[in-house]
Design a protein around this motif. Structure first.
Motif, PDB file in Angstrom:
ATOM      1  N   GLU A  52       0.830  -1.209   0.000  1.00  0.00           N
ATOM      2  CA  GLU A  52       0.000   0.000   0.000  1.00  0.00           C
ATOM      3  C   GLU A  52       0.862   1.256   0.000  1.00  0.00           C
ATOM      4  O   GLU A  52       0.386   2.342  -0.323  1.00  0.00           O
ATOM      5  CB  GLU A  52      -0.977   0.007   1.176  1.00  0.00           C
ATOM      6  N   GLU A  81      -6.261  -0.748  13.557  1.00  0.00           N
ATOM      7  CA  GLU A  81      -5.390   0.309  13.023  1.00  0.00           C
ATOM      8  C   GLU A  81      -5.141   0.087  11.521  1.00  0.00           C
ATOM      9  O   GLU A  81      -5.232   1.017  10.721  1.00  0.00           O
ATOM     10  CB  GLU A  81      -4.070   0.313  13.791  1.00  0.00           C
ATOM     11  N   LYS A  82      -4.838  -1.149  11.177  1.00  0.00           N
ATOM     12  CA  LYS A  82      -4.554  -1.475   9.776  1.00  0.00           C
ATOM     13  C   LYS A  82      -5.813  -1.302   8.919  1.00  0.00           C
ATOM     14  O   LYS A  82      -5.754  -0.786   7.804  1.00  0.00           O
ATOM     15  CB  LYS A  82      -4.040  -2.913   9.688  1.00  0.00           C
ATOM     16  N   LYS A  85      -6.344   2.251   8.172  1.00  0.00           N
ATOM     17  CA  LYS A  85      -5.382   2.706   7.160  1.00  0.00           C
ATOM     18  C   LYS A  85      -5.932   2.434   5.764  1.00  0.00           C
ATOM     19  O   LYS A  85      -5.882   3.299   4.883  1.00  0.00           O
ATOM     20  CB  LYS A  85      -4.036   2.012   7.367  1.00  0.00           C
ATOM     21  N   ASN A  88      -8.886   4.692   4.897  1.00  0.00           N
ATOM     22  CA  ASN A  88      -8.397   6.005   4.467  1.00  0.00           C
ATOM     23  C   ASN A  88      -7.905   5.987   3.028  1.00  0.00           C
ATOM     24  O   ASN A  88      -8.103   6.962   2.286  1.00  0.00           O
ATOM     25  CB  ASN A  88      -7.295   6.503   5.405  1.00  0.00           C
ATOM     26  N   ILE A  89      -7.278   4.892   2.603  1.00  0.00           N
ATOM     27  CA  ILE A  89      -6.842   4.764   1.209  1.00  0.00           C
ATOM     28  C   ILE A  89      -8.053   4.724   0.280  1.00  0.00           C
ATOM     29  O   ILE A  89      -8.076   5.381  -0.767  1.00  0.00           O
ATOM     30  CB  ILE A  89      -5.937   3.516   1.026  1.00  0.00           C
TER      31      ILE A  89
END
Length: 133
Positions: A52, A81-82, A85, A88-89
């Motif tokens: 990513e 958390e991952k 992430k 958000n992408i």
């Protein structure tokens, strides 16, 4: 026509996602995950195609749909958390995230589903239920 799918991240639940994709005739092109890319070539026959951190999402989104493959188990803070992430992408690049709903499941026509929803074999979502993205 269904576009090939790329999983964003990986967890043991990806095997269920792959199974549903097979039943829906959705081709799976690969997995993007920094934790595995370069460390192992594939998972259940699906190649790790990029990280990513280096993937060209602007280019990839022209050919592929995406699905977040990180299991959202709250007992594992790292997974949460991952997962955020990758969310958000998805938001940053406006990635298309279809729902993966096993054909043997039943979704009431009054239910409202967001994007990127997974419903496994024999799942039931009743009337007036709303499930967000």
């Amino acid at each position: 026509m269904t576009r090939p799918l790329i999983f964003l991240g990986h967890s043991t639940q990806v095997i269920d996602f792959i199974d549903v994709c097979s039943r829906l005739n959705i081709p799976v092109a690969g997995i993007i995950d920094d934790d595995y890319y370069g460390n192992t070539e594939e998972y259940e026959g699906i190649p790790f195609i990029d990280s990513e951190l280096t993937a060209d999402f602007e280019k990839l989104k022209l050919e592929y749909d995406f699905f977040i493959g990180v299991h959202p188990v709250p007992d594992f803070p790292r997974n949460i958390e991952k997962r955020f992430k990758f969310i958000n992408i998805v938001d940053k690049y406006n990635l298309s995230c279809p729902n993966l709903i096993d054909p043997q499941s039943r979704i009431n026509h009054r239910a409202i589903l967001g994007k990127g929803i997974f419903v496994n074999f024999l799942g039931i979502i009743g009337p007036y239920v709303t499930v967000g993205d």
